[in-house]
Every structure is written in structure tokens, then in C-alpha cells.
Write a protein that holds these residues in place. Structure first.
Motif, PDB file in Angstrom:
ATOM      1  N   UNK A  63       0.930  -1.154   0.099  1.00 31.28           N
ATOM      2  CA  UNK A  63      -0.035   0.088   0.054  1.00 31.28           C
ATOM      3  C   UNK A  63       0.702   1.351   0.106  1.00 31.28           C
ATOM      4  N   UNK A  64       0.495   2.330  -0.466  1.00 30.16           N
ATOM      5  CA  UNK A  64       0.755   3.671  -0.282  1.00 30.16           C
ATOM      6  C   UNK A  64      -0.208   4.500   0.263  1.00 30.16           C
ATOM      7  N   UNK A  65       0.087   5.543   1.213  1.00 29.29           N
ATOM      8  CA  UNK A  65      -0.738   6.235   1.736  1.00 29.29           C
ATOM      9  C   UNK A  65      -0.596   7.690   1.222  1.00 29.29           C
ATOM     10  N   UNK A  66      -1.548   8.370   1.163  1.00 33.13           N
ATOM     11  CA  UNK A  66      -1.568  10.009   0.739  1.00 33.13           C
ATOM     12  C   UNK A  66      -2.399  10.751   1.752  1.00 33.13           C
ATOM     13  N   UNK A  67      -1.781  11.726   2.342  1.00 37.46           N
ATOM     14  CA  UNK A  67      -1.908  12.475   3.360  1.00 37.46           C
ATOM     15  C   UNK A  67      -3.233  13.131   2.964  1.00 37.46           C
ATOM     16  N   UNK A  68      -4.389  13.020   3.984  1.00 43.07           N
ATOM     17  CA  UNK A  68      -5.837  13.492   3.684  1.00 43.07           C
ATOM     18  C   UNK A  68      -6.624  12.828   2.840  1.00 43.07           C
ATOM     19  N   UNK A  69      -6.200  11.593   2.143  1.00 41.83           N
ATOM     20  CA  UNK A  69      -6.656  10.776   1.099  1.00 41.83           C
ATOM     21  C   UNK A  69      -7.005   9.381   1.406  1.00 41.83           C
ATOM     22  N   UNK A  70      -6.059   8.874   2.036  1.00 38.31           N
ATOM     23  CA  UNK A  70      -6.109   7.528   2.552  1.00 38.31           C
ATOM     24  C   UNK A  70      -5.103   6.628   2.068  1.00 38.31           C
ATOM     25  N   UNK A  71      -5.529   5.328   1.925  1.00 34.46           N
ATOM     26  CA  UNK A  71      -4.460   4.069   1.442  1.00 34.46           C
ATOM     27  C   UNK A  71      -4.823   3.619   0.137  1.00 34.46           C
ATOM     28  N   UNK A  72      -3.886   3.373  -0.676  1.00 40.24           N
ATOM     29  CA  UNK A  72      -4.232   3.006  -2.111  1.00 40.24           C
ATOM     30  C   UNK A  72      -3.126   1.924  -2.283  1.00 40.24           C
ATOM     31  N   UNK A  73      -3.420   1.103  -2.962  1.00 44.28           N
ATOM     32  CA  UNK A  73      -2.774  -0.157  -3.536  1.00 44.28           C
ATOM     33  C   UNK A  73      -1.836   0.193  -4.199  1.00 44.28           C
ATOM     34  N   UNK A  74      -0.634  -0.225  -3.989  1.00 43.43           N
ATOM     35  CA  UNK A  74       0.505   0.203  -4.948  1.00 43.43           C
ATOM     36  C   UNK A  74       0.421  -0.424  -6.273  1.00 43.43           C
ATOM     37  N   UNK A  75       1.576   0.234  -6.881  1.00 46.09           N
ATOM     38  CA  UNK A  75       1.746  -0.470  -8.480  1.00 46.09           C
ATOM     39  C   UNK A  75       2.403  -1.899  -8.307  1.00 46.09           C
ATOM     40  N   UNK A  76       2.933  -2.271  -7.116  1.00 48.95           N
ATOM     41  CA  UNK A  76       3.218  -3.520  -7.000  1.00 48.95           C
ATOM     42  C   UNK A  76       2.282  -4.146  -5.651  1.00 48.95           C
ATOM     43  N   UNK A  77       1.302  -4.604  -6.280  1.00 48.04           N
ATOM     44  CA  UNK A  77       0.295  -5.229  -5.122  1.00 48.04           C
ATOM     45  C   UNK A  77       0.660  -6.379  -4.704  1.00 48.04           C
TER      46      UNK A  77
END
Length: 233
Positions: A63-77
Motif C-alpha cells: 500500500x501507499x498512503x496519501x495525506x488526507x486521502x487514505x490508503x491506496x494499492x501500490x503499483x506492486x500489489x
């Protein structure tokens, strides 16, 4: 996603469930995970527990996290770190780890017979000598045993196999020490040489000769005998 019972480590269990969801395509690469509050409700846990699970997946590159946006699946899930999946009872059994060891090390032996260099053979033989020299010092003998199999994995010249070999070796370290003690006591009682010495020597000879079939067979024979000494056969 199903609600979980309460095992010893909730964050790791939640992290594994999220891994499974990602692998199953429920969350695609680049996709956003539900909010922490929604995940906490789904798993019936507190938000700090969810936050810790997300941190584990972030550390592994899932995962990667974006401040104020949440957690996202990375490009290498699939992540960038290899781990054994958590089990309800806390992890894989010794027998399961040994199955992995058998698959990896027989392949390493075969590849080492094909690819080993003179320097590789020197390292393998040095570890074998250390095992024999420290036969009565069980922790040192077990450490030399690990170094021996590490050297063979290195001789395969594939870092993926080296990493797996080292991981399984550390997981089985205590069982290996027990096997050394048990084998030494039996040999002393019967006045016989340690069987592992002959098994290791046969493996070294096959690798040195460049005989891939013999190397795989020698590794398999050694691992079958080692499993018996560990009480896994």
C-alpha cells in the motif's frame, strides 16, 4: 471480507486478509481502500488496529498512503517483501516449513552443481569442515549447518533461492540444534559416525562433480534423513 476472531496479533491478521482481497482483485493496483472507520467496522476492531495493519502493508510495499486521502494499492500489489502468511495458530508448522525447505534446497543443489565456481566450492567445504570441527558444540554445529546450506544456495547464483533458504533456516534453527543433539547422543551410544557427515559429504561431491541429478538426489536423501532426526518424518 469476513469479521475476524481475536487472535494474538490482530493487525497482522487484518493485513493478511487485505492482502488476500488485493490478490483476489477486490482492490486493484492504484485503487483506494475503504476509510479506516469503514475497515474498523468491517473487522470489528478499533481504528488504531486498522492503522497498524495498514502500516504493515505500507512497509511491505503493498500500500501507499496519501495525506488526507487514505490508503491506496501500490503499483506492486504483491509487495516487495516475502512473508509467510499468518495462520490462526500463529504461523506455519515445522513440518510445513520443512516441506518448503525440501523444495528449495533440492533445487538449489541441482542448480549449484551446474553453476558453482571454485570460490563457491571453497565456501561449501569450509562450512562442512566447521560442522565437523564443532560437532560437540551443538549451537555452533547448527550455525555451521546453516552456513553450509547458505553456501550451496549462493552457488546456485539466484538471490531468490538464497533468500528463501536463509529464511527457512532461521525458522528451523532451534529444531536443527535439537536434531544435532539427538543425533550425537545416538551415535555416541552406538559408536557410529554421524550420519549427517556422510550425507553432507555426498552432497558436496555431487556438486563438485557437476552432477545435477546426483546433487538433487543427495540433497533429497539428506533432507529426508534430517526430517527423521527432527521428528518430522
Amino acid at each position: 471480507m469476513d469479521r475476524l476472531s481475536r487472535p494474538a496479533s490482530l493487525p497482522s491478521r487484518i493485513a493478511q486478509t487485505l492482502r488476500d482481497d488485493i490478490a483476489a482483485g477486490r482492490f486493484a493496483a492504484g485503487g483506494r481502500l475503504p476509510a479506516e472507520s469503514a475497515l474498523a467496522e468491517t473487522f470489528d476492531v478499533s481504528r488504531p488496529i486498522v492503522r497498524e495493519a495498514i502500516a504493515l502493508l505500507k512497509a511491505d510495499g503493498v500500500l501507499v498512503t496519501r495525506k488526507g486521502s487514505g490508503a491506496y494499492v501500490s503499483d506492486t500489489p504483491g509487495g516487495q517483501v516475502w512473508r509467510v502468511a499468518s495462520q490462526p495458530d500463529g504461523g506455519p508448522t515445522l513440518a510445513q516449513l520443512f516441506e518448503l525447505r525440501r523444495v528449495v534446497e533440492t533445487t538449489c543443489a541441482e542448480m549449484a552443481a551446474q553453476r558453482r565456481t571454485d570460490a563457491d566450492l571453497d565456501a561449501i567445504r569450509a562450512a562442512l569442515t566447521a560442522m565437523q570441527a564443532h560437532a560437540a558444540d551443538f549451537p555452533s554445529a547448527a550455525a555451521a549447518d546453516i552456513a553450509f546450506h547458505h553456501a550451496i544456495a549462493q552457488a546456485a547464483h539466484n538471490p531468490c533461492f538464497t533468500g528463501l533458504t536463509d529464511f527457512v533456516s532461521q525458522q528451523l534453527l532451534v529444531a536443527r540444534q535439537f536434531a544435532w543433539e539427538n543425533s550425537a547422543r545416538l551415535d555416541a551410544q552406538h559408536g557410529t559416525p554421524r550420519a549427517a557427515d556422510a550425507e553432507h559429504a555426498a552432497l558436496v561431491d555431487a556438486i563438485a562433480a557437476g552432477d545435477q541429478i546426483a546433487a538433487r538426489a543427495a540433497a533429497g536423501a539428506h533432507l529426508s534423513a534430517a526430517a527423521a532426526r527432527m521428528g518430522l518424518a
